[in-house]
Scaffold this active site. Structure first.
Site, PDB file in Angstrom:
ATOM      1  N   LYS A  11       0.846  -1.194   0.000  1.00 10.47           N
ATOM      2  CA  LYS A  11       0.000   0.000   0.000  1.00 10.47           C
ATOM      3  C   LYS A  11       0.874   1.232   0.000  1.00 10.47           C
ATOM      4  CE  LYS A  11       0.815   1.829   3.398  1.00 10.47           C
ATOM      5  NZ  LYS A  11       2.076   2.315   4.025  1.00 10.47           N
TER       6      LYS A  11
ATOM      7  N   TYR B  45      -4.422   3.855   6.378  1.00 15.38           N
ATOM      8  CA  TYR B  45      -4.929   2.853   7.340  1.00 15.38           C
ATOM      9  C   TYR B  45      -6.255   3.312   7.945  1.00 15.38           C
ATOM     10  CZ  TYR B  45      -0.416   0.483   7.196  1.00 15.38           C
ATOM     11  OH  TYR B  45       0.697  -0.190   6.783  1.00 15.38           O
TER      12      TYR B  45
END
Ligand code: NDP
Length: 380
Positions: free
Chosen positions: A142, A231
């Site tokens: 990510k 996140y």
């Protein structure tokens, strides 16, 4: 399991896969059956790591030890001495050590099934596409990429090659987070009203080599949001099970702080979901370590603090009856994540966090930047 039994098992899975495809259309089959069949007799798939930096060497490589279906068999690096040393340490054949120039010849290495991209964000697209063109499945860190166009090219390249693409959202393979999702879906907190999520840490480009590219827009794509705010964003999506409809945001970086000449520091953003749930999130490169989330329902609240650390997760739940701290077992989220992809490949199933999941977050993050720039809500 002997070869005949494993072939029988594969054929059972394949016919089940074909039945599912007949019911739900071609998307249910993640790759052509011939491709899945290559892996049917393997207990463990062979993995190559691209980029031997801090996260790869300190977290990912050691955790292959706990994998049941994934084995580290190749390395790709621009630092030959480091790569050779790590290859010796991990018992990897020197012939399976590549650099960025000869990376494409990994196509001739049948021991490698999956390539795990752990490079600076802006390089994810190029190496994912090259890996797919070399006939390998891909796990990509990510954020998936730094633009929507790159994400789309990555998905298209993997589809064209008939290979799986998964984004490494490790929190979605972590037991405390999975337990929180289960409790929310079962209605333990009642109707969810609100979520808050905060992620921050001090970025130190002059002290930590891994932070040098993080403050360069060309390599990082953005600042705290792309690195750790993601996140908070991703958690709001998997905790609600919904996609946001509208986003607002504000960004502030101290103009005198040399770390933030190219990328942002503090980000505050809100999300509005179709059911009416609101979320308020922050990310920062100046907070002292924070990685937490709280879900507020009309029957109770649930805290994950940390929500997204490597270990030592905690969960607290508060209801009218009082507070409790469920005793959950810490799990190896890294091994679970890698094994999930290996098993999806072996069983010809789509992974839980495919490229499309990464693309959504990139779209929302770009909308967060747009909302902050325009000073008004952006519909997504
Ligand atoms: P590092 O800087 O420590 O590692 C990146 C590695 O990429 C380098 O060591 C280098 O490896 C290689 N590289 C190739 N080209 C470049 C370049 N131009 N500049 C810098 N490095 C280059 O970063 P991290 O390991 O912290 O992060 C890598 C990726 O992993 C990022 O996408 C990040 O978002 C993600 N990450 C994910 C985490 C998670 O929990 N899921 C946690 C931390 C990071 P070599 O010398 O071998 O070529």
């Amino acid at each position: 399991m002997d070869v005949t039994e494993s072939r029988r098992q594969f054929l059972r899975q394949a016919s089940l896969g074909a039945a599912v495809a007949a019911l739900t259309g071609p998307a249910a089959l993640a790759q052509p059956l011939t491709a899945a069949m290559q892996h049917a007799n393997k207990k463990k798939l062979g993995w190559a790591i691209v980029g031997l930096g801090k996260f790869a060497t300190e977290q990912i490589m050691p955790n292959f030890n706990d994998c049941a279906h994934s084995q580290l068999v190749a390395l790709v690096s621009g630092s030959p001495d480091k790569a050779r040393k790590l290859a010796r340490e991990y018992g990897i054949d020197e012939k399976s050590v590549y650099d960025y120039q000869n990376f494409d010849s990994i196509r001739d290495n049948p021991a490698v099934d999956v390539v795990y991209i752990i490079l600076p964000n802006a390089l994810h697209a190029e190496y994912t596409i090259r890996a797919a063109q070399a006939g390998k499945h891909v796990l990509c860190e990510k954020p998936m990429a730094t633009s929507v166009e790159d994400c789309q090219k990555m998905i298209a390249a993997c589809n064209k090659a008939g290979k799986q693409l998964m984004i490494a959202y490790r929190a979605q393979y972590e037991p405390f987070n999975l337990n929180a999702i289960e409790r929310i879906r079962k209605g333990e907190l009642g109707k969810i009203q609100f979520i808050t999520a905060d992620h921050g840490r001090p970025v130190k480009p002059t002290e930590d080599q891994a932070d040098t590219w993080r403050v360069q827009k060309k390599l990082a794509g953005g600042g705290s949001l792309m690195d750790i705010g993601i996140y908070s964003l991703n958690a709001c999506r998997y905790l609600t099970g919904e996609e946001p409809e509208e986003i607002t945001a504000q960004i502030y970086s101290d103009p005198k702080d040399p770390r933030f000449k190219e990328v942002e520091d503090n980000v505050a953003f809100t999300l509005r979901f179709p059911s009416g749930i609101l979320a308020a999130c922050t990310s920062s490169y100046s907070y002292q370590g924070v990685k937490r989330g709280r879900v507020f329902g009309d029957k109770g609240w649930l805290d994950l603090d940390p929500l997204s650390d490597y270990d030592k997760h905690t969960m607290k739940i508060g209801t009218e009856q009082g507070e409790q701290e469920p005793k959950l077992k810490e799990g190896n989220q890294f091994a679970a994540e890698m094994d999930h992809l290996s098993q999806c490949i072996m069983q010809n199933k789509a992974p839980r966090t495919p490229g499309e999941e990464g693309l959504r977050d990139v779209r929302y993050m770009l909308a967060i930047y747009e909302a902050a720039r325009k000073g008004k809500a952006v519909k997504v």
